[in-house]
Design an enzyme around this catalytic site. Structure first.
Site, PDB file in Angstrom:
ATOM      1  N   GLY A  47      96.112  21.441 -36.113  1.00  0.00           N
ATOM      2  CA  GLY A  47      96.140  21.916 -34.730  1.00  0.00           C
ATOM      3  C   GLY A  47      97.420  22.688 -34.464  1.00  0.00           C
ATOM      4  N   GLN A  52     104.163  25.687 -29.199  1.00  0.00           N
ATOM      5  CA  GLN A  52     104.912  25.491 -30.447  1.00  0.00           C
ATOM      6  C   GLN A  52     105.376  26.797 -31.068  1.00  0.00           C
ATOM      7  OE1 GLN A  52     101.615  22.754 -31.905  1.00  0.00           O
ATOM      8  NE2 GLN A  52     103.361  21.896 -32.984  1.00  0.00           N
ATOM      9  N   CYS A  93     103.230  16.126 -36.557  1.00  0.00           N
ATOM     10  CA  CYS A  93     103.411  17.308 -35.705  1.00  0.00           C
ATOM     11  C   CYS A  93     104.176  18.361 -36.496  1.00  0.00           C
ATOM     12  CB  CYS A  93     104.190  16.921 -34.446  1.00  0.00           C
ATOM     13  SG  CYS A  93     104.433  18.296 -33.303  1.00  0.00           S
ATOM     14  N   LEU A  94     103.686  19.586 -36.457  1.00  0.00           N
ATOM     15  CA  LEU A  94     104.363  20.664 -37.192  1.00  0.00           C
ATOM     16  C   LEU A  94     105.743  20.947 -36.600  1.00  0.00           C
ATOM     17  CD1 LEU A  94     101.267  23.018 -37.638  1.00  0.00           C
ATOM     18  CD2 LEU A  94     102.248  21.411 -39.319  1.00  0.00           C
ATOM     19  N   HIS A 135      96.788  15.506 -28.384  1.00  0.00           N
ATOM     20  CA  HIS A 135      98.136  15.844 -28.875  1.00  0.00           C
ATOM     21  C   HIS A 135      98.496  17.290 -28.488  1.00  0.00           C
ATOM     22  CE1 HIS A 135     101.255  15.746 -32.258  1.00  0.00           C
ATOM     23  NE2 HIS A 135     101.117  17.048 -32.043  1.00  0.00           N
ATOM     24  N   GLU A 136      97.547  18.214 -28.705  1.00  0.00           N
ATOM     25  CA  GLU A 136      97.832  19.633 -28.406  1.00  0.00           C
ATOM     26  C   GLU A 136      97.935  19.868 -26.897  1.00  0.00           C
ATOM     27  OE1 GLU A 136      98.791  21.104 -30.875  1.00  0.00           O
ATOM     28  OE2 GLU A 136      97.819  19.908 -32.422  1.00  0.00           O
ATOM     29  N   HIS A 139     101.278  19.078 -25.785  1.00  0.00           N
ATOM     30  CA  HIS A 139     102.219  20.190 -26.046  1.00  0.00           C
ATOM     31  C   HIS A 139     102.207  21.181 -24.876  1.00  0.00           C
ATOM     32  CE1 HIS A 139     103.902  19.616 -30.009  1.00  0.00           C
ATOM     33  NE2 HIS A 139     102.726  19.530 -30.604  1.00  0.00           N
TER      34      HIS A 139
END
Ligand code: K1U
Ligand code: ZN
Length: 180
Positions: A47, A52, A93-94, A135-136, A139
């Site tokens: 994702g 991000q 998480c990236l 999660h996204e 963000h």
């Protein structure tokens, strides 16, 4: 298409609240989605939220398939229903590389969103897809998953990533010095 730079925690830009997209079907939105998908697959991740990559608009890409065959694009997503039942999933998480920890969230959600052309759709998700959507969407609200962890864990993660960042900056300065 282009690979975009992914912001790393604790970059303060990860805490900006994204604005809704108002123009659909534009070349700009299509390019943003294509670049986000390329960046997500390259990382690799399942994702990516526009936040991000320092674009503060409500755009998310997700693909939870093993063969990266089912790209989902969510523009202006809203959760319209969440189950009472919860699940705990070890999230990554990236923007917080190398850290995985358990977060409890609703096990199933129904999401309403638009595609890049402005066509509205709804999906009901469970398992990793439900986790990833939530999660996204966090963000997009400026929230990073480590904020669900204890202050002790969060501060340790912050210190570790800041140390890594200093190391990367030193390496980059040395490489630039070597080129002069
Ligand atoms: O938001 C992000 O930074 C992407 C994140 C999404 C996510 C994964 C797991 C639980 C919650 C949210 C990632 O993709 S982290 C990398 C990852 O989990 C993964 C990478 C390659 C293959 C499979 C998973
Ligand atoms: Zn993330």
């Amino acid at each position: 298409m282009a690979l975009l730079k992914i912001l790393r925690y604790p970059d303060p830009r990860l805490h900006k609240v994204a604005k809704p997209v108002t123009e659909f079907g534009t070349e700009r939105l299509r390019k943003l989605v294509a670049d986000m998908a390329e960046t997500m697959y390259d990382a690799p991740g399942v994702g990516l939220a526009a936040t991000q990559v320092d674009v503060h608009e409500r755009v998310v890409t997700i693909d939870v398939t093993e063969d990266q065959s089912q790209l989902l694009v969510f523009v202006n997503p809203e959760i319209v229903w969440a189950s009472e039942e919860k699940q705990v999933y070890d999230e990554g998480c990236l923007s917080v590389p190398g850290i995985y920890d358990g977060v409890e969230r609703p096990a199933r959600v129904k999401v309403r969103a638009f595609d890049a052309d402005g066509k509205e759709f709804e999906i009901e998700a469970d398992g990793l897809l439900a986790v990833c959507i939530q999660h996204e969407m966090d963000h997009l609200m400026g929230k990073v998953f480590v904020e669900y962890l204890s202050p002790l864990k969060r501060n340790r993660i912050k210190a570790k990533l800041q140390k890594e960042e200093r190391g990367m900056e030193r390496d980059a300065a040395q490489r630039a010095g070597g080129r002069r």
